[in-house]
Write a protein that holds these residues in place. Sequence first.
Motif, PDB file in Angstrom:
ATOM      1  N   GLN A 180       0.831  -1.188   0.000  1.00 52.33           N
ATOM      2  CA  GLN A 180       0.000   0.000   0.000  1.00 52.33           C
ATOM      3  C   GLN A 180       0.873   1.248   0.000  1.00 52.33           C
ATOM      4  O   GLN A 180       1.944   1.269   0.609  1.00 52.33           O
ATOM      5  CB  GLN A 180      -0.912   0.023   1.228  1.00 52.33           C
ATOM      6  CG  GLN A 180      -2.166  -0.833   1.060  1.00 52.33           C
ATOM      7  CD  GLN A 180      -3.136  -0.607   2.194  1.00 52.33           C
ATOM      8  OE1 GLN A 180      -2.772  -0.679   3.364  1.00 52.33           O
ATOM      9  NE2 GLN A 180      -4.391  -0.342   1.871  1.00 52.33           N
ATOM     10  N   ALA A 181       0.396   2.263  -0.684  1.00 53.25           N
ATOM     11  CA  ALA A 181       1.037   3.578  -0.642  1.00 53.25           C
ATOM     12  C   ALA A 181       0.116   4.501   0.139  1.00 53.25           C
ATOM     13  O   ALA A 181      -1.070   4.220   0.306  1.00 53.25           O
ATOM     14  CB  ALA A 181       1.243   4.105  -2.050  1.00 53.25           C
ATOM     15  N   ILE A 182       0.691   5.593   0.649  1.00 55.75           N
ATOM     16  CA  ILE A 182      -0.089   6.502   1.480  1.00 55.75           C
ATOM     17  C   ILE A 182      -0.571   7.704   0.673  1.00 55.75           C
ATOM     18  O   ILE A 182       0.228   8.412   0.065  1.00 55.75           O
ATOM     19  CB  ILE A 182       0.759   7.006   2.676  1.00 55.75           C
ATOM     20  CG1 ILE A 182       1.194   5.807   3.525  1.00 55.75           C
ATOM     21  CG2 ILE A 182      -0.018   8.003   3.515  1.00 55.75           C
ATOM     22  CD1 ILE A 182       2.104   6.181   4.672  1.00 55.75           C
ATOM     23  N   ALA A 183      -1.875   7.895   0.671  1.00 57.99           N
ATOM     24  CA  ALA A 183      -2.452   9.063  -0.001  1.00 57.99           C
ATOM     25  C   ALA A 183      -3.044   9.971   1.064  1.00 57.99           C
ATOM     26  O   ALA A 183      -3.786   9.519   1.926  1.00 57.99           O
ATOM     27  CB  ALA A 183      -3.528   8.630  -0.982  1.00 57.99           C
ATOM     28  N   ALA A 184      -2.678  11.262   0.999  1.00 57.34           N
ATOM     29  CA  ALA A 184      -3.178  12.213   1.986  1.00 57.34           C
ATOM     30  C   ALA A 184      -4.021  13.274   1.291  1.00 57.34           C
ATOM     31  O   ALA A 184      -3.644  13.788   0.233  1.00 57.34           O
ATOM     32  CB  ALA A 184      -2.019  12.873   2.723  1.00 57.34           C
ATOM     33  N   PHE A 185      -5.162  13.565   1.881  1.00 51.16           N
ATOM     34  CA  PHE A 185      -6.025  14.650   1.420  1.00 51.16           C
ATOM     35  C   PHE A 185      -5.915  15.758   2.455  1.00 51.16           C
ATOM     36  O   PHE A 185      -6.167  15.522   3.636  1.00 51.16           O
ATOM     37  CB  PHE A 185      -7.461  14.168   1.288  1.00 51.16           C
ATOM     38  CG  PHE A 185      -7.642  13.121   0.228  1.00 51.16           C
ATOM     39  CD1 PHE A 185      -8.135  13.474  -1.018  1.00 51.16           C
ATOM     40  CD2 PHE A 185      -7.299  11.795   0.467  1.00 51.16           C
ATOM     41  CE1 PHE A 185      -8.293  12.518  -2.005  1.00 51.16           C
ATOM     42  CE2 PHE A 185      -7.453  10.825  -0.514  1.00 51.16           C
ATOM     43  CZ  PHE A 185      -7.956  11.190  -1.758  1.00 51.16           C
ATOM     44  N   VAL A 186      -5.511  16.935   2.016  1.00 49.25           N
ATOM     45  CA  VAL A 186      -5.154  17.975   2.977  1.00 49.25           C
ATOM     46  C   VAL A 186      -5.948  19.262   2.735  1.00 49.25           C
ATOM     47  O   VAL A 186      -6.015  19.753   1.599  1.00 49.25           O
ATOM     48  CB  VAL A 186      -3.633  18.266   2.896  1.00 49.25           C
ATOM     49  CG1 VAL A 186      -3.255  19.465   3.759  1.00 49.25           C
ATOM     50  CG2 VAL A 186      -2.833  17.038   3.317  1.00 49.25           C
ATOM     51  N   VAL A 187      -6.541  19.789   3.802  1.00 49.24           N
ATOM     52  CA  VAL A 187      -7.196  21.096   3.753  1.00 49.24           C
ATOM     53  C   VAL A 187      -6.235  22.103   4.372  1.00 49.24           C
ATOM     54  O   VAL A 187      -5.773  21.904   5.493  1.00 49.24           O
ATOM     55  CB  VAL A 187      -8.529  21.089   4.543  1.00 49.24           C
ATOM     56  CG1 VAL A 187      -9.220  22.454   4.447  1.00 49.24           C
ATOM     57  CG2 VAL A 187      -9.448  19.974   4.063  1.00 49.24           C
ATOM     58  N   LEU A 188      -5.937  23.169   3.624  1.00 50.00           N
ATOM     59  CA  LEU A 188      -4.943  24.144   4.084  1.00 50.00           C
ATOM     60  C   LEU A 188      -5.588  25.370   4.708  1.00 50.00           C
ATOM     61  O   LEU A 188      -6.737  25.711   4.419  1.00 50.00           O
ATOM     62  CB  LEU A 188      -4.085  24.595   2.904  1.00 50.00           C
ATOM     63  CG  LEU A 188      -3.148  23.558   2.288  1.00 50.00           C
ATOM     64  CD1 LEU A 188      -2.475  24.160   1.067  1.00 50.00           C
ATOM     65  CD2 LEU A 188      -2.115  23.061   3.289  1.00 50.00           C
TER      66      LEU A 188
END
Length: 444
Positions: A358-366
């Motif tokens: 698995q690879a890590i996917a990040a969803f980010v609110v700035l």
Amino acid sequence: MKETVDEALAKSPSVQKCVVLRRVGNEVPMQPGRDLWWHELMDAADAHCPATPLDSETPLFILYTSGSTGKPKGIRHTTAGYNLYAKRTFQWVFDHREEDVYWCTADCGWITGHSYVVYGPLSAGATVLLYEGAPNYPAEDRFWELVEKYRVTILYTAPTAIRAFIKWGDHHVEKHDLSSLRLLGTVGEGINPEAWMWYYTKIGGGRCPIVDTWWQTETGGIMMSPLPGATPLKPGSCCKPLPGVVPKIVDEHGHEVPQGRGGMLCIAQPWPGMLRGIWGDEERYRQQYWSKVPGMYLTGDNARQDADGYYWIMGRIDDVINVSGHRLSTIEVESALVSHPQVAEAAVVGRPDSLKGQAIAAFVVLKTDPSEQLRSELKLHVRKEIGALAQPDDIRFTNALPKTRSGKIMRRLLRDIASGKEEVGDTTTLEDYSVLAKLRGDEE
Ligand code: 7RM
């Protein structure tokens, strides 16, 4: 709203009457004989309304909860045990006193609204502030305006709301006198240490304990929480089980793991508020909660106990990410991202990767505008905070995350998006559909 109810009633022949409350004075379609106005019924009603005696196990309500996969489950709660548990835990955890003004900001449709807006505080005779409306209307200081106006002493809210307040800025808080507050609570997900410290200092003025309460729709009431004033606090930990709650952390074979190690959180003894079944699907009830670890209730969460016996919830079992054989909890990586000063909120999921599993996917609110430089900076930041293994492979900037009405991030949908699936799974509990469309559009 009534038109939606009418559609449901057309499919529900067992419903005989529908009581309608005039709320905002608009036109409401009424079906004579079936639909009754609340105000007309109340005009004719006696001031005394003796309770109808019921068997302790009479169903009280069915509450649908999404679960991490597929179709919602109707959690069945019953009369006596649920009410007793909601009342007792309310009194213990909030140290309720006669002069308190208590405010739980939860939506009534969530279990938190059931147990800690309605049943628990009402049974305990508490003075409750009930608020209908958004936290940012007419302005972003709405909550603090209400706390000041009604001299709220106990505030119970969710980390997702706290992160929104942080994003909106401290000036909204600083305008108001919050000195009436003596106790703060959180519920719904783990609270990252940054948000904890902000809540403690900015809202609590450094004088109010924070009760981080861990529980589920299924448990009916709070299972683990500090007792305010008695339990030394650790930011991010729900601390210890309440009296009568017996947690066990086990491995995939059902054996208890040594202290310090992560595993599946189970409850080894029954408690009054526990669910009694899944409505209309007893087989799923057995399979979901009672089959994996024989003789114990399976919560579906991962947890770890530290050297002081404190419990740390590590997220849902299905959310664990496995990078090259190393198990990472989503909350760890999310906390690391949120500890960066420019990040307001983050959700982390795994996506298939031929090399690492698995690879890590990040969803980010700035809090600020996105840039390529910030993207690399965030990757390095996580690497520094946790280690190379935890460094996200993809970072996508977004304005909002897909959430349920109770503010839980729907990681299942993010997993589908991160792995490039054309169709995402069941979205019936999604609060704002436009978020999904936007997420799909934003490619790295
Ligand atoms: C009350 C509620 C239940 C799931 C649960 C956890 C997560 C809730 C905390 C938490 C860490 C907490 N019911 N959760 N509280 N995780 N710390 N204090 O939220 O049925 O809607 O959700 O929420 O994963 O299993 S719920």
